[in-house]
Design a protein around this motif. Structure first.
Motif, PDB file in Angstrom:
ATOM      1  N   PRO A 119      21.086  13.027   2.848  1.00  0.00           N
ATOM      2  CA  PRO A 119      20.960  11.837   3.801  1.00  0.00           C
ATOM      3  C   PRO A 119      21.557  10.311   3.111  1.00  0.00           C
ATOM      4  CG  PRO A 119      18.917  12.228   2.803  1.00  0.00           C
ATOM      5  CD  PRO A 119      19.924  13.177   2.203  1.00  0.00           C
ATOM      6  N   SER A 120      21.886  10.393   1.822  1.00  0.00           N
ATOM      7  CA  SER A 120      22.225   9.180   1.100  1.00  0.00           C
ATOM      8  C   SER A 120      22.617   9.432  -0.289  1.00  0.00           C
ATOM      9  CB  SER A 120      21.165   8.096   1.076  1.00  0.00           C
ATOM     10  OG  SER A 120      20.123   8.431   0.141  1.00  0.00           O
ATOM     11  N   ASN A 121      23.138   8.611  -0.942  1.00  0.00           N
ATOM     12  CA  ASN A 121      23.314   8.956  -2.459  1.00  0.00           C
ATOM     13  C   ASN A 121      22.176   8.113  -3.259  1.00  0.00           C
ATOM     14  OD1 ASN A 121      24.104   5.948  -1.727  1.00  0.00           O
ATOM     15  ND2 ASN A 121      25.746   6.350  -3.636  1.00  0.00           N
ATOM     16  N   TYR A 122      20.889   7.876  -2.737  1.00  0.00           N
ATOM     17  CA  TYR A 122      19.732   7.231  -3.442  1.00  0.00           C
ATOM     18  C   TYR A 122      18.990   8.595  -3.963  1.00  0.00           C
ATOM     19  CZ  TYR A 122      20.411   2.642  -1.425  1.00  0.00           C
ATOM     20  OH  TYR A 122      21.132   1.308  -1.160  1.00  0.00           O
ATOM     21  N   ALA A 123      19.111   8.382  -5.278  1.00  0.00           N
ATOM     22  CA  ALA A 123      18.617   9.578  -5.986  1.00  0.00           C
ATOM     23  C   ALA A 123      17.160   9.288  -6.407  1.00  0.00           C
ATOM     24  CB  ALA A 123      19.228   9.907  -7.096  1.00  0.00           C
ATOM     25  N   ILE A 124      16.269   9.955  -6.340  1.00  0.00           N
ATOM     26  CA  ILE A 124      14.740   9.724  -7.169  1.00  0.00           C
ATOM     27  C   ILE A 124      14.800   9.983  -8.542  1.00  0.00           C
ATOM     28  CG2 ILE A 124      12.313  10.324  -6.944  1.00  0.00           C
ATOM     29  CD1 ILE A 124      12.908  11.606  -4.378  1.00  0.00           C
ATOM     30  N   ILE A 125      14.445   8.909  -9.227  1.00  0.00           N
ATOM     31  CA  ILE A 125      14.194   9.015 -10.661  1.00  0.00           C
ATOM     32  C   ILE A 125      12.706   9.055 -11.134  1.00  0.00           C
ATOM     33  CG2 ILE A 125      16.536   8.052 -11.227  1.00  0.00           C
ATOM     34  CD1 ILE A 125      15.114   5.334 -11.769  1.00  0.00           C
ATOM     35  N   GLY A 163       0.798  -1.264  -0.069  1.00  0.00           N
ATOM     36  CA  GLY A 163       0.021   0.063  -0.016  1.00  0.00           C
ATOM     37  C   GLY A 163       0.884   1.299   0.001  1.00  0.00           C
ATOM     38  N   GLY A 164       0.360   2.280   0.356  1.00  0.00           N
ATOM     39  CA  GLY A 164       1.027   3.611   0.229  1.00  0.00           C
ATOM     40  C   GLY A 164       1.679   3.946  -1.287  1.00  0.00           C
ATOM     41  N   SER A 165       2.832   4.725  -1.041  1.00  0.00           N
ATOM     42  CA  SER A 165       3.482   5.159  -2.065  1.00  0.00           C
ATOM     43  C   SER A 165       4.898   4.383  -2.427  1.00  0.00           C
ATOM     44  CB  SER A 165       3.613   6.738  -2.297  1.00  0.00           C
ATOM     45  OG  SER A 165       2.169   7.347  -2.275  1.00  0.00           O
ATOM     46  N   VAL A 166       5.182   4.376  -3.802  1.00  0.00           N
ATOM     47  CA  VAL A 166       6.554   3.904  -4.065  1.00  0.00           C
ATOM     48  C   VAL A 166       7.245   4.630  -4.736  1.00  0.00           C
ATOM     49  CG1 VAL A 166       7.707   1.766  -5.336  1.00  0.00           C
ATOM     50  CG2 VAL A 166       5.514   1.459  -3.920  1.00  0.00           C
ATOM     51  N   ILE A 167       8.531   5.037  -4.736  1.00  0.00           N
ATOM     52  CA  ILE A 167       9.247   5.616  -5.427  1.00  0.00           C
ATOM     53  C   ILE A 167      10.446   4.931  -6.239  1.00  0.00           C
ATOM     54  CG2 ILE A 167       8.756   7.924  -4.397  1.00  0.00           C
ATOM     55  CD1 ILE A 167      11.095   7.910  -3.075  1.00  0.00           C
ATOM     56  N   ALA A 168      10.899   5.418  -7.364  1.00  0.00           N
ATOM     57  CA  ALA A 168      12.180   4.594  -8.003  1.00  0.00           C
ATOM     58  C   ALA A 168      13.388   5.157  -7.558  1.00  0.00           C
ATOM     59  CB  ALA A 168      11.760   4.834  -9.547  1.00  0.00           C
ATOM     60  N   LEU A 169      14.395   4.691  -7.080  1.00  0.00           N
ATOM     61  CA  LEU A 169      15.485   5.196  -6.520  1.00  0.00           C
ATOM     62  C   LEU A 169      16.669   4.575  -7.300  1.00  0.00           C
ATOM     63  CD1 LEU A 169      15.067   4.682  -2.666  1.00  0.00           C
ATOM     64  CD2 LEU A 169      14.637   6.957  -4.037  1.00  0.00           C
ATOM     65  N   LEU A 228      21.580  17.054  -8.024  1.00  0.00           N
ATOM     66  CA  LEU A 228      20.876  17.129  -9.292  1.00  0.00           C
ATOM     67  C   LEU A 228      19.525  16.427  -9.169  1.00  0.00           C
ATOM     68  CD1 LEU A 228      23.690  16.225 -11.739  1.00  0.00           C
ATOM     69  CD2 LEU A 228      22.882  18.707 -11.483  1.00  0.00           C
ATOM     70  N   TYR A 229      19.303  16.014  -8.018  1.00  0.00           N
ATOM     71  CA  TYR A 229      18.236  15.085  -7.808  1.00  0.00           C
ATOM     72  C   TYR A 229      17.382  15.138  -6.676  1.00  0.00           C
ATOM     73  CZ  TYR A 229      20.464  12.148 -11.314  1.00  0.00           C
ATOM     74  OH  TYR A 229      21.043  11.653 -12.674  1.00  0.00           O
ATOM     75  N   GLY A 230      16.232  14.733  -6.332  1.00  0.00           N
ATOM     76  CA  GLY A 230      15.426  14.689  -4.902  1.00  0.00           C
ATOM     77  C   GLY A 230      16.359  13.304  -4.312  1.00  0.00           C
ATOM     78  N   CYS A 231      16.377  13.354  -3.080  1.00  0.00           N
ATOM     79  CA  CYS A 231      17.122  12.448  -2.431  1.00  0.00           C
ATOM     80  C   CYS A 231      16.510  11.790  -1.108  1.00  0.00           C
ATOM     81  CB  CYS A 231      18.525  13.072  -1.805  1.00  0.00           C
ATOM     82  SG  CYS A 231      19.510  12.105  -0.867  1.00  0.00           S
ATOM     83  N   ALA A 232      16.657  10.375  -1.094  1.00  0.00           N
ATOM     84  CA  ALA A 232      15.807   9.793  -0.021  1.00  0.00           C
ATOM     85  C   ALA A 232      16.718   8.874   1.242  1.00  0.00           C
ATOM     86  CB  ALA A 232      15.075   8.564  -0.603  1.00  0.00           C
ATOM     87  N   ALA A 233      16.274   9.248   2.349  1.00  0.00           N
ATOM     88  CA  ALA A 233      16.897   8.587   3.566  1.00  0.00           C
ATOM     89  C   ALA A 233      15.922   7.351   3.609  1.00  0.00           C
ATOM     90  CB  ALA A 233      16.603   9.560   4.553  1.00  0.00           C
ATOM     91  N   VAL A 234      16.855   6.265   3.770  1.00  0.00           N
ATOM     92  CA  VAL A 234      16.067   4.775   3.795  1.00  0.00           C
ATOM     93  C   VAL A 234      16.543   3.929   4.824  1.00  0.00           C
ATOM     94  CG1 VAL A 234      16.080   5.107   1.073  1.00  0.00           C
ATOM     95  CG2 VAL A 234      17.810   3.943   2.162  1.00  0.00           C
ATOM     96  N   GLU A 235      15.640   3.049   5.041  1.00  0.00           N
ATOM     97  CA  GLU A 235      15.929   1.794   5.911  1.00  0.00           C
ATOM     98  C   GLU A 235      15.881   0.724   5.122  1.00  0.00           C
ATOM     99  OE1 GLU A 235      13.269   1.988   8.944  1.00  0.00           O
ATOM    100  OE2 GLU A 235      14.265   3.807   9.805  1.00  0.00           O
ATOM    101  N   ALA A 236      16.557  -0.420   5.204  1.00  0.00           N
ATOM    102  CA  ALA A 236      16.401  -1.664   4.481  1.00  0.00           C
ATOM    103  C   ALA A 236      15.137  -2.545   4.881  1.00  0.00           C
ATOM    104  CB  ALA A 236      17.822  -2.581   4.771  1.00  0.00           C
TER     105      ALA A 236
END
Length: 303
Positions: free
Chosen positions: A203-209, A157-163, A173-181
């Motif tokens: 917070p990380s090097n995970y960029a939103i695409i 459920g909820g929302s899902v983004i591509a990283l 250059l991107y939106g950036c996400a803080a994440v947990e495994a």
């Protein structure tokens, strides 16, 4: 027990941008209509949505975007001319775009950012989860990112983004996400988001695409979201609120993508996308690769 959530059927494609990085080519031609080999970039995006089972497509357009509608409509004069010539191959390719999906269009009269473009889709989407595909990002069809995102949304459920992991110096250059495994290696729990942070503050090097699967509660948040970075209503800011409070619209997860992606909004990557896709075509690839090897060899000798 895994919870089942409503099946997603609608895709939204924001396509109101001016394409200033491609001027003067985009002075009179929408950037989404620039060809990648022999198909406009926007057709690849619609094909991706359809491949993921989303055949109800809303395109958010703006001024001077009428060619987008024409491309996905029938052209009876052209089809008739091709029929008379007996050119079945080209006729099939012309008809393919008009038969791809059920297309709808709405204008973003005042371009106030991606969040505002998504909000323009609210009357069409209603109270269903939906996908958002940005036209500048082409995802190779051999790497079904959107299909995987739909699966994750239906599960959690909820929302899902591509990283996608990028070099730390590129994260601004991107939106950036803080994440947990999570238990799934390609899925993370998103705990925070920031739009184009300074590398030292990221917070990380995970960029939103440019792929999202969104809970419809995002519309309520976007209506209240104040303009952020660049004076625009940022989708990232609204997603941050969802990530902070799961009671509003469920959790936010990310799918970490490691496949092939082409950024056609960047001139250099646009050219790379054309070369890569042309090389892989059965009808163009063999001769084109031969020429390309020769060209590169000559360039290396001259240097």
């Amino acid at each position: 027990m895994t919870q089942s959530h409503p099946r997603i059927s609608k895709a939204v494609i924001p396509a109101a941008g001016l394409g200033t990085r491609f001027l003067p080519a985009t002075k009179a031609t929408p950037k989404e209509m620039l060809p990648v080999v022999d198909k406009p970039a926007i057709q690849y995006v619609v094909e991706e949505a359809v491949s993921a089972g989303l055949e109800d497509v809303l395109m958010v357009t703006g001024r001077n975007k009428r060619p987008l509608e024409d491309h996905f409509d029938r052209n009876y004069e052209l089809e008739s001319a091709l029929q008379k010539k007996g050119d079945a191959d080209r006729l099939s390719r012309v008809q393919e775009s008009s038969d791809l999906a059920t297309m709808h269009y709405v204008r973003q009269g005042d371009p106030r950012g991606l969040g505002h473009a998504v909000l323009c889709a609210a009357p069409h989407v209603g109270h269903e989860p939906f996908a958002v595909l940005l036209g500048d990002d082409l995802i190779d069809p051999r790497d079904p990112l959107l299909q995987r995102m739909v699966e994750v949304q239906e599960q959690h459920g909820g929302s899902v983004i591509a990283l996608m992991e990028v070099a730390p110096e590129q994260i601004h250059l991107y939106g950036c996400a803080a994440v947990e495994a999570t238990e799934d290696g390609d899925v993370v729990k998103v705990t925070g988001l920031v739009e184009k942070p300074d590398p030292a503050d990221a917070p990380s090097n995970y960029a939103i695409i440019g792929r999202y699967v969104l809970d419809p509660h995002i519309f309520d948040i976007l209506r209240k979201t104040e303009p952020g970075r660049g004076g625009e209503i940022q989708l990232t800011d609204a997603l941050q609120q969802l990530a902070e409070d799961e009671k509003v619209g469920g959790p936010v997860h990310g799918v970490v993508f490691k496949g092939r992606r082409y950024d056609t909004g960047d001139r250099a990557d646009y050219l790379r996308a054309i070369v890569r896709l042309a090389c892989e075509r059965e009808d163009l690839g063999p001769d084109f690769r031969t020429w390309l090897r020769s060209f590169v060899a000559e360039e290396m000798q001259e240097r």
